[in-house]
Enzyme design. Structure first.
Site, mmCIF file in Angstrom:
data_model
loop_
_atom_site.group_PDB
_atom_site.id
_atom_site.type_symbol
_atom_site.label_atom_id
_atom_site.label_comp_id
_atom_site.label_asym_id
_atom_site.label_seq_id
_atom_site.Cartn_x
_atom_site.Cartn_y
_atom_site.Cartn_z
ATOM 1 N N CYS A 141 -7.263 1.314 -5.064
ATOM 2 C CA CYS A 141 -6.151 0.517 -5.589
ATOM 3 C C CYS A 141 -6.179 -0.915 -5.063
ATOM 4 O O CYS A 141 -6.074 -1.878 -5.836
ATOM 5 C CB CYS A 141 -4.823 1.186 -5.258
ATOM 6 S SG CYS A 141 -4.617 1.646 -3.519
ATOM 7 N N HIS A 221 1.635 -2.113 -2.275
ATOM 8 C CA HIS A 221 0.925 -2.962 -1.325
ATOM 9 C C HIS A 221 1.197 -4.431 -1.685
ATOM 10 O O HIS A 221 1.500 -4.749 -2.836
ATOM 11 C CB HIS A 221 -0.589 -2.761 -1.407
ATOM 12 C CG HIS A 221 -1.062 -1.352 -1.232
ATOM 13 N ND1 HIS A 221 -0.849 -0.616 -0.094
ATOM 14 C CD2 HIS A 221 -1.792 -0.552 -2.058
ATOM 15 C CE1 HIS A 221 -1.415 0.581 -0.219
ATOM 16 N NE2 HIS A 221 -1.982 0.641 -1.409
#
Length: 343
Positions: A141, A221
């Site tokens: 990711c 994130h």
């Protein structure tokens, strides 16, 4: 239209999203998914009409829980052209001999080491190189987020070097055994973090260094990125490039989109299932340019960002689309992905 037959090994965070994305594609057929435990996600798959395949030794356990398996994992492999391995990190290597024996094309995830596949894959960076490969590894990711931005910026000018700080979420929302709960943890303490090495599996000549910390949040994130280009550009150039790139959204903080919590709430308001944000979010106000230096902040929804790339990877190995533009058009239209600015 001939449809490629696809199976998904694993029906967790990534597997269930990829499986449901496959079901939306005009050129793909989801043959089934695998489960090793008869839990609520197995029941959910059955409720969606998805055939569930299980290990031989688990057939009776599933039946005892009221779940009738469609067959074994080996039987699933006999029915598919492509298998997407969405098992926990490191587990894909154990399954690879089984896939090879079945003669199927293989898509692995970023939790596996790069040498598991012929090529590490990111649609915007190397789709054409992936055409017809037997195996691909869709990068993680965080790496997917970095590569989308870097390969977008490289349309303006060659990228000389990148320095990035990764602020990682501690766990996915459903995870109960990870942390930290009350700390900011360097991950790792040494430099670079593995993200730079992962980027280099796709862009081997790029000078990149990353550092990472884990923080007590589950939502997304955040990356703080510095890039140096080969020639000067303007802020307007960078904004226009991000704005025109598929799978990148510019978020305007003045509308109340100044945090990951607000981004997630926006996704909820859009009616996104599981509040998924497959797009990379770049904060418009964070973009700063000084000659050859470009800086920005971006947010990555770790549960969803790799889903479009998994769909493109299937098309690449099956040679269903010859260019990145073609597969992006189909994938993004079917998944309802956005580009440009939000809100």
């Amino acid at each position: 239209m001939a449809r490629v037959r696809v199976g998904v090994n694993g029906f967790g965070t990534i597997g269930k999203r990829v499986a449901e994305a496959i079901m939306l594609q005009p050129d793909m057929e989801l043959v089934g998914v695998t489960k090793t435990k008869p839990d609520y996600t197995a029941k959910y798959a059955v409720s969606r009409g998805i055939p569930v395949y299980v290990p031989k030794e688990s057939l009776e356990e599933f039946q005892a829980k009221g779940i009738e398996p469609a067959g074994t994992i080996e039987e699933l492999l006999e029915k598919v052209d492509v298998i997407v391995d969405a098992t926990p990190g490191g587990t894909g290597r154990k399954y690879k001999p089984l896939y090879e024996k079945a003669g199927v094309k293989m898509i692995f995830q970023g939790g596996e080491k790069a040498d598991i596949a012929e090529l590490s894959f990111s649609t915007l960076c190397n789709y054409e190189q992936a055409l017809g490969k037997t195996s691909l590894r869709v990068v993680s990711c965080n790496t997917t987020g970095l590569l989308r931005a870097i390969c977008s910026i490289s349309r303006l000018a060659p990228v000389r070097r990148v320095r990035a700080t990764i602020v990682r979420r501690a766990a996915d929302p459903k995870e109960i055994k990870r942390g930290p709960v009350n700390a900011i943890k360097p991950d790792p303490v040494k430099t670079p973090s593995h993200h730079a090495l992962d980027v280099k599996t796709v862009l081997p000549d790029l000078d990149i260094v990353t550092m990472a910390v884990v923080v007590p949040t589950t939502l997304m994130h955040v990356h703080i990125v510095y890039a140096e280009l080969e020639k000067p550009v303007t802020r307007e150039d960078v904004v226009a490039t991000f704005e025109s790139t598929p799978r990148i959204l510019l978020a305007d903080a003045s509308y109340g989109l100044a945090s990951t919590a607000e981004l997630v709430e926006y996704a909820r308001d859009l009616g996104r299932k599981r509040y998924d944000i497959p797009e990379l979010i770049v904060w418009l106000d964070s973009i700063a340019v000084n000659g050859v230096e470009v800086m920005w902040m971006q947010a990555v929804h770790q549960e969803a960002i790799v889903v479009p790339e998994n769909i493109d990877a299937i098309r690449a190995v099956a040679e269903l689309a010859k260019t990145a533009e073609e597969t992006i058009r189909i994938t993004d239209e079917r998944l309802g992905l956005l580009k440009g600015r939000i809100p």
